[in-house]
Design an enzyme around this catalytic site. Structure first.
Site, PDB file in Angstrom:
ATOM      1  N   TYR A  12      45.818  47.311  25.904  1.00  0.00           N
ATOM      2  CA  TYR A  12      44.666  46.468  25.559  1.00  0.00           C
ATOM      3  C   TYR A  12      44.240  46.667  24.101  1.00  0.00           C
ATOM      4  CZ  TYR A  12      44.114  46.053  30.683  1.00  0.00           C
ATOM      5  OH  TYR A  12      44.323  45.848  32.034  1.00  0.00           O
ATOM      6  N   HIS A  25      51.298  50.973  34.383  1.00  0.00           N
ATOM      7  CA  HIS A  25      50.710  49.628  34.280  1.00  0.00           C
ATOM      8  C   HIS A  25      51.562  48.596  35.033  1.00  0.00           C
ATOM      9  CE1 HIS A  25      48.089  47.158  31.268  1.00  0.00           C
ATOM     10  NE2 HIS A  25      48.192  46.531  32.406  1.00  0.00           N
TER      11      HIS A  25
HETATM   12  N1  LIG Z   1      46.681  46.221  35.876  1.00  0.00           N
HETATM   13  C1  LIG Z   1      46.884  45.019  35.381  1.00  0.00           C
HETATM   14  O1  LIG Z   1      48.035  44.569  35.213  1.00  0.00           O
HETATM   15  C2  LIG Z   1      45.694  44.166  35.029  1.00  0.00           C
HETATM   16  C3  LIG Z   1      45.892  42.784  34.789  1.00  0.00           C
HETATM   17  C4  LIG Z   1      44.774  42.009  34.476  1.00  0.00           C
HETATM   18  C5  LIG Z   1      43.531  42.602  34.409  1.00  0.00           C
HETATM   19  N2  LIG Z   1      43.365  43.950  34.596  1.00  0.00           N
HETATM   20  C6  LIG Z   1      42.027  44.595  34.489  1.00  0.00           C
HETATM   21  O2  LIG Z   1      41.102  43.868  35.311  1.00  0.00           O
HETATM   22  C7  LIG Z   1      40.010  43.450  34.511  1.00  0.00           C
HETATM   23  C8  LIG Z   1      39.428  42.158  35.034  1.00  0.00           C
HETATM   24  O3  LIG Z   1      40.357  41.098  34.962  1.00  0.00           O
HETATM   25  P1  LIG Z   1      40.262  39.936  33.877  1.00  0.00           P
HETATM   26  O4  LIG Z   1      39.481  40.416  32.718  1.00  0.00           O
HETATM   27  O5  LIG Z   1      41.632  39.471  33.608  1.00  0.00           O
HETATM   28  O6  LIG Z   1      39.550  38.750  34.660  1.00  0.00           O
HETATM   29  P2  LIG Z   1      38.169  38.582  35.489  1.00  0.00           P
HETATM   30  O7  LIG Z   1      37.322  39.791  35.423  1.00  0.00           O
HETATM   31  O8  LIG Z   1      38.542  38.019  36.812  1.00  0.00           O
HETATM   32  O9  LIG Z   1      37.504  37.382  34.695  1.00  0.00           O
HETATM   33  C9  LIG Z   1      36.872  37.529  33.475  1.00  0.00           C
HETATM   34  C10 LIG Z   1      36.099  36.253  33.253  1.00  0.00           C
HETATM   35  O10 LIG Z   1      35.071  36.186  34.252  1.00  0.00           O
HETATM   36  C11 LIG Z   1      33.855  35.809  33.620  1.00  0.00           C
HETATM   37  N3  LIG Z   1      32.749  36.475  34.321  1.00  0.00           N
HETATM   38  C12 LIG Z   1      32.552  37.793  34.511  1.00  0.00           C
HETATM   39  N4  LIG Z   1      31.419  38.010  35.205  1.00  0.00           N
HETATM   40  C13 LIG Z   1      30.869  36.790  35.427  1.00  0.00           C
HETATM   41  C14 LIG Z   1      29.692  36.351  36.076  1.00  0.00           C
HETATM   42  N5  LIG Z   1      28.842  37.221  36.646  1.00  0.00           N
HETATM   43  N6  LIG Z   1      29.440  35.027  36.135  1.00  0.00           N
HETATM   44  C15 LIG Z   1      30.290  34.132  35.579  1.00  0.00           C
HETATM   45  N7  LIG Z   1      31.427  34.485  34.940  1.00  0.00           N
HETATM   46  C16 LIG Z   1      31.713  35.809  34.873  1.00  0.00           C
HETATM   47  C17 LIG Z   1      33.953  36.296  32.212  1.00  0.00           C
HETATM   48  O11 LIG Z   1      33.210  35.451  31.391  1.00  0.00           O
HETATM   49  P3  LIG Z   1      32.019  36.026  30.458  1.00  0.00           P
HETATM   50  O12 LIG Z   1      32.684  36.823  29.421  1.00  0.00           O
HETATM   51  O13 LIG Z   1      31.370  34.772  29.980  1.00  0.00           O
HETATM   52  O14 LIG Z   1      31.120  36.839  31.349  1.00  0.00           O
HETATM   53  C18 LIG Z   1      35.441  36.188  31.900  1.00  0.00           C
HETATM   54  O15 LIG Z   1      35.750  34.938  31.347  1.00  0.00           O
HETATM   55  C19 LIG Z   1      40.628  43.346  33.100  1.00  0.00           C
HETATM   56  O16 LIG Z   1      39.632  43.237  32.096  1.00  0.00           O
HETATM   57  C20 LIG Z   1      41.455  44.585  33.071  1.00  0.00           C
HETATM   58  O17 LIG Z   1      40.636  45.717  32.826  1.00  0.00           O
HETATM   59  C21 LIG Z   1      44.439  44.724  34.934  1.00  0.00           C
END
Ligand SMILES: NC(=O)c1ccc[n+]([C@@H]2O[C@H](COP(=O)([O-])OP(=O)(O)OC[C@H]3O[C@@H](n4cnc5c(N)ncnc54)[C@H](OP(=O)(O)O)[C@@H]3O)[C@@H](O)[C@H]2O)c1
Length: 274
Positions: A47, A105
């Site tokens: 990241y 990962h």
């Molecule tokens: N191990 C892996 O391979 C892997 C892969 C992907 C992700 N991850 C981890 O999982 C975490 C989460 O996944 P992600 O970041 O991909 O997607 P996510 O958390 O599903 O989605 C993030 C989106 O959701 C919105 N959001 C968050 N809270 C909200 C709320 N209360 N109301 C409305 N919208 C909301 C955010 O917008 P705003 O910014 O406007 O709030 C952002 O655009 C990552 O950051 C990472 O740490 C791990």
């Protein structure tokens, strides 16, 4: 905050995802999150924000021992020397001697588990990771990894939200006593606006995002939503004061049939099909 326990690890059930958060936005998000009650942070070497996550952690004033911090080693760095290099770089970035959880990962099909898993276990033996685990492992990969590991693998971090069916890998993770950490719990923004989630949310005075997080909490997994928005940070923690009933859980479960993955893997694993 509720906790999910696995092989001696106590994981705060809601965590802060940090992928794509960079620079001061990341520092402030981590700092604010900890100040409003988060105790679980998720980052990764890949990241490129571990320095900022460490800085936010220090600026928050929350005691290090009260925080559960996870980072990850990329699939390009699973051989012993590269693995150690990646982890040492992560610890230097974070300015910490140890992380609470270190994950592989992604699996690398060209590196056998007999090589990657001992690299991971060594991190724990060396005291650089309190606990170790994996991410994006299928049922088959879990069985193969458990066959060679000398340390308990405390979690499998996988994509989970209402639009995907992960029952098989969930059952396999549980069979091994592993916690499941749910990434993309807001389906990268596809949850807000979805009819069923909005309607169920309205009935509880909650948003669609909160309903998705609550659905995952009731499934016993640990969602790690990502946001830097202070209102969303607070809202995403505020999911412990309502309960979805059986009919609501069943309606959300039906959305699993959408079969939508929002993450494309860096290579092509053969996923467990529903
Ligand atoms: N191990 C892996 O391979 C892997 C892969 C992907 C992700 N991850 C981890 O999982 C975490 C989460 O996944 P992600 O970041 O991909 O997607 P996510 O958390 O599903 O989605 C993030 C989106 O959701 C919105 N959001 C968050 N809270 C909200 C709320 N209360 N109301 C409305 N919208 C909301 C955010 O917008 P705003 O910014 O406007 O709030 C952002 O655009 C990552 O950051 C990472 O740490 C791990």
């Amino acid at each position: 905050m509720q906790f999910v326990e696995s092989h001696g690890a106590r994981i705060p059930q809601i965590g802060l995802g940090t992928m794509t958060l960079k620079g001061d936005i990341c520092v402030q998000a981590v700092k604010t999150a900890l100040q409003v009650g988060y105790r679980h942070l998720d980052t990764a070497w890949f990241y490129g924000n571990e320095k900022e996550v460490g800085e936010g952690l220090r600026q928050s004033g929350v005691k290090r021992e009260d925080i559960f911090l996870c980072t990850k080693v990329r699939e390009t760095h699973l051989e012993p020397d590269k693995f150690r290099q990646s982890l040492d770089e992560s610890l230097a970035n974070l300015q910490l001697p140890q992380v609470d959880l270190l994950l592989i990962h992604w699996n690398n099909k060209d590196i056998p588990f007999s090589v990657s898993i001992p690299s991971l276990c060594k991190a724990k033996k060396d005291g650089k990771a309190k606990h170790v685990g994996v991410a994006n492992f299928t049922t088959k990969m879990l069985d193969e990894a458990w066959a060679v590991t000398t340390e308990p693998l405390v979690c499998n971090q996988i994509e989970m939200h209402p639009f995907i069916n992960q029952d098989k890998v969930l059952a396999a993770s549980k069979k091994h006593g592993m916690a499941v950490v749910a990434y993309c719990p807001i389906a990268r923004g596809k949850v807000p606006g979805a009819d069923a989630l909005e309607r169920i949310g309205k009935a509880h005075g909650k948003s669609a995002a909160q309903v998705s997080l609550r659905y995952l909490v009731q499934m016993g997994v640990c969602p790690i939503p990502r946001t830097a928005n202070p209102d969303h940070l607070k809202a995403n923690l505020d999911v412990f004061d309502f309960k979805l009933d059986d009919a609501e859980m069943a309606e959300l479960k039906k959305l699993n049939a959408t079969n939508m993955r929002v993450v494309s893997p860096p290579h092509a694993p053969v996923w467990d099909t529903p």
